[in-house]
Structures are given as structure tokens and as C-alpha cells.
Write a protein that holds these residues in place. Structure first.
Motif, PDB file in Angstrom:
ATOM      1  N   TYR A  46      -2.728   1.247  10.855  1.00  0.00           N
ATOM      2  CA  TYR A  46      -2.747   0.374   9.788  1.00  0.00           C
ATOM      3  C   TYR A  46      -2.440  -1.136  10.189  1.00  0.00           C
ATOM      4  CZ  TYR A  46      -3.034   4.744   7.289  1.00  0.00           C
ATOM      5  OH  TYR A  46      -3.544   6.008   6.485  1.00  0.00           O
ATOM      6  N   GLY A  77      -2.582  -2.582   5.035  1.00  0.00           N
ATOM      7  CA  GLY A  77      -2.668  -1.128   4.500  1.00  0.00           C
ATOM      8  C   GLY A  77      -4.090  -0.839   5.048  1.00  0.00           C
ATOM      9  N   ARG A 119      -2.854   7.549  12.498  1.00  0.00           N
ATOM     10  CA  ARG A 119      -3.728   6.424  12.043  1.00  0.00           C
ATOM     11  C   ARG A 119      -2.807   5.127  12.303  1.00  0.00           C
ATOM     12  NH1 ARG A 119      -6.722   8.135   6.603  1.00  0.00           N
ATOM     13  NH2 ARG A 119      -7.201  10.523   7.170  1.00  0.00           N
ATOM     14  N   GLU A 128      -6.783   1.021   7.148  1.00  0.00           N
ATOM     15  CA  GLU A 128      -6.827   1.806   8.674  1.00  0.00           C
ATOM     16  C   GLU A 128      -7.693   0.904   9.569  1.00  0.00           C
ATOM     17  OE1 GLU A 128      -8.920   5.869  10.177  1.00  0.00           O
ATOM     18  OE2 GLU A 128      -8.192   6.053   7.918  1.00  0.00           O
ATOM     19  N   ALA A 139       0.690  -1.121   0.060  1.00  0.00           N
ATOM     20  CA  ALA A 139       0.090   0.032  -0.100  1.00  0.00           C
ATOM     21  C   ALA A 139       0.774   1.289   0.127  1.00  0.00           C
ATOM     22  CB  ALA A 139      -0.811  -0.003   1.145  1.00  0.00           C
ATOM     23  N   GLU A 140       0.317   2.320  -0.693  1.00  0.00           N
ATOM     24  CA  GLU A 140       1.066   3.571  -0.682  1.00  0.00           C
ATOM     25  C   GLU A 140       0.371   4.525   0.068  1.00  0.00           C
ATOM     26  OE1 GLU A 140       1.935   7.388  -3.659  1.00  0.00           O
ATOM     27  OE2 GLU A 140       2.825   5.154  -4.198  1.00  0.00           O
ATOM     28  N   LEU A 141       0.762   4.790   1.480  1.00  0.00           N
ATOM     29  CA  LEU A 141       0.158   5.742   2.426  1.00  0.00           C
ATOM     30  C   LEU A 141       0.538   7.151   2.584  1.00  0.00           C
ATOM     31  CD1 LEU A 141       0.081   2.882   4.996  1.00  0.00           C
ATOM     32  CD2 LEU A 141      -1.689   3.308   3.648  1.00  0.00           C
ATOM     33  N   ARG A 142      -0.156   8.062   3.465  1.00  0.00           N
ATOM     34  CA  ARG A 142       0.455   9.241   3.554  1.00  0.00           C
ATOM     35  C   ARG A 142       0.806   9.742   4.972  1.00  0.00           C
ATOM     36  NH1 ARG A 142      -2.668  15.032   1.996  1.00  0.00           N
ATOM     37  NH2 ARG A 142      -4.074  14.334   4.070  1.00  0.00           N
TER      38      ARG A 142
END
Length: 276
Positions: A137, A141, A135, A143, A107-110
Motif C-alpha cells: 500500500y 492506503g 499486499r 494498493e 485508511a482502515e485495512l485488513r
């Protein structure tokens, strides 16, 4: 000397000099971002790599920007990065959740700052532009929790956060994250950007809160161990580190006439338990 609670601190040295600000010490050449179970994760411009215990390559994953930190939990690794192209949020780059054994992107998260929890879970926090949150995860990925808090994460018996909000006056505290998004408040801070805390073996946090050295225990009770010279410039850069039985607190105040020059005060304190 200050003698409060489980710890005492005694100032044994104070020096003033001209020099660079106390940014966090650069990672030694070849030192990995994270290491676990014989796998070491390294970061370089545009790439994340993993090697085995014999330093043999396992995988490489291309990325935007430069990796700055990695956190391993279970069979996953979370890597935060810096980038000038990814977002208008300054240097914030993507946070990449990767399979530890293959380097596959999960996953690509921020987020800007992360921490590992047990069972393949991670914390990922972000602050700025109306956002002040952490958050959680899972390993895919997804939440699983969210809290209105952000700062330096200390994971042990639960999660504590030394908050950093960049507000003046700050609303930051040392807090504990509880289930269902609940934040248990602890002592208020006066520094909107406290440096990374020192964590002692008994779980006590040592927090440099502007010119005060605070001890915060697991129950969020706090005492002041030392009061150093009050700051006169809001731009002063601070750092705190442990060196054996000593603490080193560094303050770098920019010169009004030469903003790239700093007056650096270095305080060395002897730390010992009160029962010693």
C-alpha cells in the motif's frame, strides 16, 4: 561444529527443564511499538498514542482491540491490532494507517502482519480461510502490488519472506518478492509455522526450520548450520533469538498427560563468520 558458507555454528550448551513455552519476549514496560525521528508510537487497550522526544503527548487515536505492532515509513504509521469483536478471524483486528504527525486515520485495512518499505509504502499480509497473500500500500492506503506469499518479512535490498502457511505438509519456502506480483522461490521449508528469523549484518537469514538451523543468503542459497534433536510433537512451540555472538533456539513440547505443561529444550550455539 558445522562450518558451511559464510557462517559456522557450534553448539555450546543444551539444557532441558519444565516451564512455559517460548513465546516472544514481552515488550518492556514503556517500550514503544515503533520509534522514528523523535516520535514514539505506543499501544494500549483501545488506543494508539504518539509522544515526542521529551515524552510529551502528540496525539491519541482510539481503536478496536489492542495494538500489537507498528511500522513507520515516511509520514505514515501502520498499526496492526488484535480484537475479539472485529472479525470472526480469531484475534485479527483492523490494520490502521495513520498520519504520523496528527494521528489522523488515513485508511482502515485488513492484515495480520506488516512491514515498512521506503517512501511511505507498507507491506501487509494475511493468511487463512483460502487467503495467502501480501499486499503493498502507498501512503494513502491504495494498493500498489500483490503477491501470493505470506510470512515473516525481511526488508532490505528487496523483500524476502520466510513463509508460514499452516499446511501439513507445508508448501512454504523462503522467497523473494519481485515487481508485478512475481514470487522468486528459494529453499523449501519443512516447518509450516517457522518462528521469526534472525537477520545477520550481511543480510543472511537464520531460520529455525523444525529442528534444522538454516542459513539463507541474499541470493536465497541455503545451508544447514546445525541439526538439533528432531521434534516428536507437531504442537511443539519454537523460538530463535540472537544474544550477542550466540544464538538461542528454544523448543517447548507439551506433555501428553498435562497439555499446559511443557518440556523446554534450550540450545545455545556460538555463531561466527568462517573467516574469523
Amino acid at each position: 561444529m558445522t562450518d558451511i558458507g559464510a557462517w559456522r555454528a557450534e553448539v555450546v550448551d543444551h539444557r532441558r527443564a519444565e516451564g512455559p513455552p517460548p513465546f516472544e519476549r514481552a515488550r518492556p514496560a514503556g517500550e514503544p511499538l515503533a520509534r522514528r525521528h523523535g516520535v514514539a508510537v505506543h499501544g494500549g487497550a483501545g488506543a494508539i498514542t504518539a509522544v515526542d522526544a521529551g515524552n510529551r503527548p502528540l496525539w491519541t487515536h482510539a481503536c478496536a482491540g489492542r495494538p500489537n505492532a507498528a511500522h513507520i515509513s515516511g509520514d505514515r504509521v501502520l498499526v496492526t491490532t488484535d480484537s475479539l469483536e472485529y472479525t470472526p478471524w480469531g484475534f485479527l483486528g483492523p490494520a490502521l494507517l495513520l498520519d504520523l504527525s496528527t494521528g489522523r486515520l488515513v485508511a482502515e485495512l485488513r492484515g495480520e502482519r506488516g512491514a515498512a518499505r521506503g517512501g511511505g509504502r507498507f507491506l501487509l499480509g494475511l493468511e487463512g480461510y483460502g487467503i495467502f497473500e501480501t499486499r503493498e500500500y502507498d501512503g494513502e492506503g491504495s494498493e500498489t502490488a500483490r503477491w501470493p506469499s505470506y510470512g515473516h518479512y525481511v526488508v532490505g535490498s528487496g523483500v524476502r519472506v520466510v513463509e508460514a502457511d499452516r499446511r501439513v505438509p507445508t508448501q512454504g519456502r523462503v522467497v523473494r518478492l519481485l515487481p508485478d506480483g512475481v514470487v522468486a522461490p528459494g529453499p523449501a521449508l519443512s516447518d509450516p509455522q517457522p518462528p521469526k528469523p534472525v537477520v545477520l549484518p550481511d543480510g543472511t537469514l537464520l531460520v529455525l526450520d523444525r529442528h534444522l538451523l538454516r542459513a539463507v543468503d541474499r541470493d536465497l542459497a541455503t545451508t544447514v548450520l546445525a541439526e538439533l534433536t528432531p521434534l516428536t510433537d507437531s504442537r511443539t512451540i519454537r523460538a530463535l533469538r540472537q544474544d550477542g555472538a550466540h544464538l538461542v533456539a528454544t523448543f517447548a513440547e507439551p506433555s501428553p498427560a498435562h497439555p499446559v505443561r511443557y518440556t523446554v529444550d534450550t540450545w545455545t550455539l556460538r555463531l561466527s563468520p568462517t573467516g574469523a
